[in-house]
Design an enzyme around this catalytic site. Structure first.
Site, PDB file in Angstrom:
ATOM      1  N   GLY A   9     101.918  10.674  54.506  1.00  0.00           N
ATOM      2  CA  GLY A   9     102.939  11.326  55.319  1.00  0.00           C
ATOM      3  C   GLY A   9     103.057  10.612  56.643  1.00  0.00           C
ATOM      4  O   GLY A   9     102.966   9.395  56.709  1.00  0.00           O
ATOM      5  N   CYS A  10     103.216  11.357  57.685  1.00  0.00           N
ATOM      6  CA  CYS A  10     103.411  10.805  59.019  1.00  0.00           C
ATOM      7  C   CYS A  10     102.205  10.000  59.478  1.00  0.00           C
ATOM      8  O   CYS A  10     101.085  10.497  59.486  1.00  0.00           O
ATOM      9  CB  CYS A  10     103.676  11.946  59.992  1.00  0.00           C
ATOM     10  SG  CYS A  10     103.755  11.409  61.695  1.00  0.00           S
ATOM     11  N   PHE A  11     102.431   8.767  59.885  1.00  0.00           N
ATOM     12  CA  PHE A  11     101.306   7.942  60.320  1.00  0.00           C
ATOM     13  C   PHE A  11     100.696   8.414  61.623  1.00  0.00           C
ATOM     14  O   PHE A  11      99.538   8.118  61.921  1.00  0.00           O
ATOM     15  CB  PHE A  11     101.623   6.457  60.355  1.00  0.00           C
ATOM     16  CG  PHE A  11     102.864   6.007  61.082  1.00  0.00           C
ATOM     17  CD1 PHE A  11     103.298   6.591  62.261  1.00  0.00           C
ATOM     18  CD2 PHE A  11     103.594   4.952  60.566  1.00  0.00           C
ATOM     19  CE1 PHE A  11     104.426   6.128  62.924  1.00  0.00           C
ATOM     20  CE2 PHE A  11     104.726   4.477  61.221  1.00  0.00           C
ATOM     21  CZ  PHE A  11     105.142   5.070  62.405  1.00  0.00           C
ATOM     22  N   TRP A  12     101.419   9.162  62.440  1.00  0.00           N
ATOM     23  CA  TRP A  12     100.842   9.694  63.683  1.00  0.00           C
ATOM     24  C   TRP A  12      99.671  10.618  63.360  1.00  0.00           C
ATOM     25  O   TRP A  12      98.651  10.602  64.035  1.00  0.00           O
ATOM     26  CB  TRP A  12     101.870  10.459  64.497  1.00  0.00           C
ATOM     27  CG  TRP A  12     103.031   9.670  65.000  1.00  0.00           C
ATOM     28  CD1 TRP A  12     103.104   8.323  65.207  1.00  0.00           C
ATOM     29  CD2 TRP A  12     104.301  10.195  65.367  1.00  0.00           C
ATOM     30  NE1 TRP A  12     104.343   7.989  65.682  1.00  0.00           N
ATOM     31  CE2 TRP A  12     105.098   9.110  65.786  1.00  0.00           C
ATOM     32  CE3 TRP A  12     104.842  11.474  65.381  1.00  0.00           C
ATOM     33  CZ2 TRP A  12     106.399   9.269  66.233  1.00  0.00           C
ATOM     34  CZ3 TRP A  12     106.146  11.631  65.821  1.00  0.00           C
ATOM     35  CH2 TRP A  12     106.917  10.548  66.236  1.00  0.00           C
ATOM     36  N   CYS A  13      99.828  11.425  62.309  1.00  0.00           N
ATOM     37  CA  CYS A  13      98.765  12.362  61.912  1.00  0.00           C
ATOM     38  C   CYS A  13      97.549  11.605  61.392  1.00  0.00           C
ATOM     39  O   CYS A  13      96.413  11.883  61.779  1.00  0.00           O
ATOM     40  CB  CYS A  13      99.259  13.303  60.822  1.00  0.00           C
ATOM     41  SG  CYS A  13     100.634  14.355  61.297  1.00  0.00           S
TER      42      CYS A  13
END
Length: 175
Positions: A9-13
């Site tokens: 999913g989101c790479f920030w997470c």
């Protein structure tokens, strides 16, 4: 130092999670598994390139094993939803392990089989595929959580993942 490339999913997470694990260094957000070189963020998030939002990092096997990394990976996202994590929908948000060698592939498949039998109600749909490329995302996407901790996205989406990480893997975290 071994290399790992993961997408969930989101790479920030994902970046925020693995930056806190001992033995892991050089965590970078970027894109993997696509069909064009050096894709811009806008093209990836619109689903035009075939890439997944991913992270790549190095790890010290004496401090954290590849198997432990995969347990963290599977615990901090939903690997049973195809091309989706929360409100993020599309193949760019797929769950994927881009293995760098045969041993990583073998361990990934073993962990998936184990978790399918013992943990998850629905079948894991995480893609396990040979690593071909990784392109770092633009500067503003690197170290995102640490730079913008008070942003609503960080508070609502990332903080619960970090709480779960601390709850289940405190023995593997940097002090």
């Amino acid at each position: 130092m071994e290399k790992v490339t993961l997408a969930n999913g989101c790479f920030w997470c994902t970046e925020a999670v693995f930056q806190r694990v001992k033995g892991i260094s050089n965590v970078k957000s970027g894109f993997s598994g696509g069909k064009i070189k050096n894709p811009p963020y806008r093209e990836v998030v619109e689903g035009r390139t075939g890439h997944a939002e991913a992270i790549q990092f190095n790890y010290d096997e004496e401090k954290v094993t590849y198997k432990e990394i995969l347990y963290i990976f599977f615990t901090t996202h939903d690997p049973t939803t195809l091309n989706r994590q929360g409100n993020d929908i599309g193949p760019q948000y797929r769950s994927a392990i881009f293995y760098h060698n045969e041993e990583q592939e073998k361990i990934a498949k073993e962990v998936i089989e184990e978790l399918n039998n013992e943990v998850f109600e629905n079948e894991i749909v995480t893609e396990v595929t040979a690593y071909t490329n990784f392109y770092e995302a633009e500067f503003q996407h690197q170290n995102f959580y640490n730079n913008y901790t008070q942003q609503p996205y960080c508070q609502i989406i990332i903080n619960p993942k970090l709480k779960k990480l601390r709850s289940e893997f405190s023995h593997l975290l940097e002090e």
